[in-house]
Design a protein around this motif. Structure first.
Motif, PDB file in Angstrom:
ATOM      1  N   MET A 119       0.859  -1.175   0.000  1.00 59.97           N
ATOM      2  CA  MET A 119       0.000   0.000   0.000  1.00 59.97           C
ATOM      3  C   MET A 119       0.893   1.223   0.000  1.00 59.97           C
ATOM      4  SD  MET A 119      -3.156   0.883   0.417  1.00 59.97           S
ATOM      5  CE  MET A 119      -4.121   2.268   0.772  1.00 59.97           C
ATOM      6  N   GLY A 120       0.529   2.224  -0.718  1.00 60.03           N
ATOM      7  CA  GLY A 120       1.341   3.426  -0.767  1.00 60.03           C
ATOM      8  C   GLY A 120       0.503   4.681  -0.741  1.00 60.03           C
ATOM      9  N   SER A 121       1.114   5.725  -0.268  1.00 61.98           N
ATOM     10  CA  SER A 121       0.444   7.012  -0.250  1.00 61.98           C
ATOM     11  C   SER A 121       1.478   8.079  -0.575  1.00 61.98           C
ATOM     12  CB  SER A 121      -0.159   7.276   1.129  1.00 61.98           C
ATOM     13  OG  SER A 121      -0.714   8.569   1.184  1.00 61.98           O
ATOM     14  N   LEU A 122       1.168   8.866  -1.541  1.00 62.10           N
ATOM     15  CA  LEU A 122       2.003   9.993  -1.899  1.00 62.10           C
ATOM     16  C   LEU A 122       1.089  11.185  -1.994  1.00 62.10           C
ATOM     17  CD1 LEU A 122       4.728  11.151  -2.961  1.00 62.10           C
ATOM     18  CD2 LEU A 122       3.893  10.640  -5.237  1.00 62.10           C
ATOM     19  N   ARG A 123       1.432  12.247  -1.308  1.00 58.35           N
ATOM     20  CA  ARG A 123       0.536  13.393  -1.339  1.00 58.35           C
ATOM     21  C   ARG A 123       1.291  14.673  -1.108  1.00 58.35           C
ATOM     22  NH1 ARG A 123      -0.410  14.573   3.823  1.00 58.35           N
ATOM     23  NH2 ARG A 123       0.043  13.014   5.372  1.00 58.35           N
ATOM     24  N   GLY A 124       0.709  15.711  -1.620  1.00 59.43           N
ATOM     25  CA  GLY A 124       1.225  17.037  -1.358  1.00 59.43           C
ATOM     26  C   GLY A 124       0.734  17.517   0.001  1.00 59.43           C
ATOM     27  N   ARG A 125       1.393  18.497   0.527  1.00 67.03           N
ATOM     28  CA  ARG A 125       1.056  18.981   1.871  1.00 67.03           C
ATOM     29  C   ARG A 125      -0.366  19.545   1.933  1.00 67.03           C
ATOM     30  NH1 ARG A 125       2.689  19.470   6.726  1.00 67.03           N
ATOM     31  NH2 ARG A 125       2.641  21.375   7.923  1.00 67.03           N
ATOM     32  N   SER A 126      -0.853  20.112   0.861  1.00 69.19           N
ATOM     33  CA  SER A 126      -2.183  20.719   0.888  1.00 69.19           C
ATOM     34  C   SER A 126      -3.271  19.713   0.511  1.00 69.19           C
ATOM     35  CB  SER A 126      -2.225  21.939  -0.041  1.00 69.19           C
ATOM     36  OG  SER A 126      -1.999  21.531  -1.372  1.00 69.19           O
ATOM     37  N   GLN A 127      -2.983  18.437   0.673  1.00 68.79           N
ATOM     38  CA  GLN A 127      -3.960  17.380   0.384  1.00 68.79           C
ATOM     39  C   GLN A 127      -5.227  17.617   1.217  1.00 68.79           C
ATOM     40  OE1 GLN A 127      -3.674  14.931  -1.777  1.00 68.79           O
ATOM     41  NE2 GLN A 127      -5.449  13.771  -1.223  1.00 68.79           N
ATOM     42  N   PRO A 128      -6.379  17.678   0.596  1.00 67.25           N
ATOM     43  CA  PRO A 128      -7.616  17.970   1.322  1.00 67.25           C
ATOM     44  C   PRO A 128      -7.955  16.952   2.422  1.00 67.25           C
ATOM     45  CG  PRO A 128      -7.970  18.176  -1.034  1.00 67.25           C
ATOM     46  CD  PRO A 128      -6.596  17.604  -0.849  1.00 67.25           C
ATOM     47  N   VAL A 129      -7.563  15.708   2.230  1.00 67.92           N
ATOM     48  CA  VAL A 129      -7.891  14.681   3.231  1.00 67.92           C
ATOM     49  C   VAL A 129      -6.632  14.204   3.956  1.00 67.92           C
ATOM     50  CG1 VAL A 129     -10.012  13.916   2.107  1.00 67.92           C
ATOM     51  CG2 VAL A 129      -7.833  12.888   1.465  1.00 67.92           C
ATOM     52  N   ARG A 130      -5.700  15.106   4.174  1.00 66.96           N
ATOM     53  CA  ARG A 130      -4.413  14.768   4.791  1.00 66.96           C
ATOM     54  C   ARG A 130      -4.562  14.039   6.117  1.00 66.96           C
ATOM     55  NH1 ARG A 130      -1.564  19.846   5.776  1.00 66.96           N
ATOM     56  NH2 ARG A 130      -2.887  19.923   7.574  1.00 66.96           N
ATOM     57  N   ASP A 131      -5.359  14.570   7.021  1.00 66.60           N
ATOM     58  CA  ASP A 131      -5.501  13.954   8.340  1.00 66.60           C
ATOM     59  C   ASP A 131      -6.166  12.585   8.250  1.00 66.60           C
ATOM     60  OD1 ASP A 131      -4.282  16.164   9.457  1.00 66.60           O
ATOM     61  OD2 ASP A 131      -6.179  17.171   9.894  1.00 66.60           O
ATOM     62  N   ASP A 132      -7.172  12.453   7.399  1.00 63.26           N
ATOM     63  CA  ASP A 132      -7.820  11.159   7.203  1.00 63.26           C
ATOM     64  C   ASP A 132      -6.850  10.134   6.625  1.00 63.26           C
ATOM     65  OD1 ASP A 132     -10.230  12.110   8.180  1.00 63.26           O
ATOM     66  OD2 ASP A 132     -11.038  12.535   6.183  1.00 63.26           O
ATOM     67  N   ALA A 133      -6.002  10.574   5.713  1.00 62.14           N
ATOM     68  CA  ALA A 133      -5.014   9.667   5.114  1.00 62.14           C
ATOM     69  C   ALA A 133      -4.041   9.171   6.170  1.00 62.14           C
ATOM     70  CB  ALA A 133      -4.271  10.374   3.991  1.00 62.14           C
ATOM     71  N   ARG A 134      -3.608  10.047   7.056  1.00 60.30           N
ATOM     72  CA  ARG A 134      -2.700   9.618   8.132  1.00 60.30           C
ATOM     73  C   ARG A 134      -3.365   8.598   9.042  1.00 60.30           C
ATOM     74  NH1 ARG A 134      -0.170  15.414   9.588  1.00 60.30           N
ATOM     75  NH2 ARG A 134       1.454  15.424   8.017  1.00 60.30           N
ATOM     76  N   LEU A 135      -4.599   8.830   9.411  1.00 65.75           N
ATOM     77  CA  LEU A 135      -5.316   7.878  10.266  1.00 65.75           C
ATOM     78  C   LEU A 135      -5.478   6.527   9.578  1.00 65.75           C
ATOM     79  CD1 LEU A 135      -8.104  10.189  11.742  1.00 65.75           C
ATOM     80  CD2 LEU A 135      -6.141   9.207  12.956  1.00 65.75           C
ATOM     81  N   PHE A 136      -5.799   6.552   8.291  1.00 70.90           N
ATOM     82  CA  PHE A 136      -5.959   5.322   7.532  1.00 70.90           C
ATOM     83  C   PHE A 136      -4.643   4.544   7.487  1.00 70.90           C
ATOM     84  CE2 PHE A 136      -6.210   3.256   3.201  1.00 70.90           C
ATOM     85  CZ  PHE A 136      -7.065   2.235   3.598  1.00 70.90           C
ATOM     86  N   LEU A 137      -3.545   5.249   7.243  1.00 69.74           N
ATOM     87  CA  LEU A 137      -2.245   4.593   7.187  1.00 69.74           C
ATOM     88  C   LEU A 137      -1.876   3.996   8.544  1.00 69.74           C
ATOM     89  CD1 LEU A 137      -0.326   7.132   4.958  1.00 69.74           C
ATOM     90  CD2 LEU A 137      -1.146   4.879   4.321  1.00 69.74           C
ATOM     91  N   GLU A 138      -2.175   4.693   9.626  1.00 70.50           N
ATOM     92  CA  GLU A 138      -1.902   4.160  10.964  1.00 70.50           C
ATOM     93  C   GLU A 138      -2.702   2.888  11.210  1.00 70.50           C
ATOM     94  OE1 GLU A 138      -2.614   7.275  13.816  1.00 70.50           O
ATOM     95  OE2 GLU A 138      -1.112   8.577  12.880  1.00 70.50           O
TER      96      GLU A 138
END
Length: 75
Positions: free
Chosen positions: A1-20
Motif C-alpha cells: 500500500m502506498g500514499s504519496l501526497r502534497g502537503r495541501s492534500q484535502p484529506v491529509r488527516d484522514d489519510a494519516r489515520l488510515f495509514l496508521e
C-alpha cells in the motif's frame, strides 16, 4: 500500500489515520509527504523538477516493494 501526497492534500488527516490503521493490522505501508507541493502535483512532473523528483522517488519505492514481494506466494 502506498500514499504519496502534497502537503495541501484535502484529506491529509484522514489519510494519516488510515495509514496508521493499516500499519496496526500489519500492512506494509509506504508513505510520502511532499510539504512543498500542492494536491495533484503529479500533473506538474513534466514542468517542475520538484514534482518530477517526488514522482520518481515514489515510483522507485513502489518498484522496490513489488520486487520484494515477487517471490512470495499469493494468499
Amino acid at each position: 500500500m502506498g500514499s504519496l501526497r502534497g502537503r495541501s492534500q484535502p484529506v491529509r488527516d484522514d489519510a494519516r489515520l488510515f495509514l496508521e490503521r493499516l500499519r496496526a493490522k500489519g500492512v506494509r505501508v509506504l508513505f510520502f509527504e511532499e510539504p512543498t507541493l500542492p494536491h495533484g502535483f503529479w500533473k506538474y512532473a513534466a514542468l517542475a523538477d520538484t514534482a518530477a523528483n517526488a514522482a520518481a522517488s515514489m515510483c522507485e519505492a513502489f518498484h522496490s516493494l513489488l520486487d520484494s514481494t515477487a517471490d512470495r506466494p499469493a494468499p
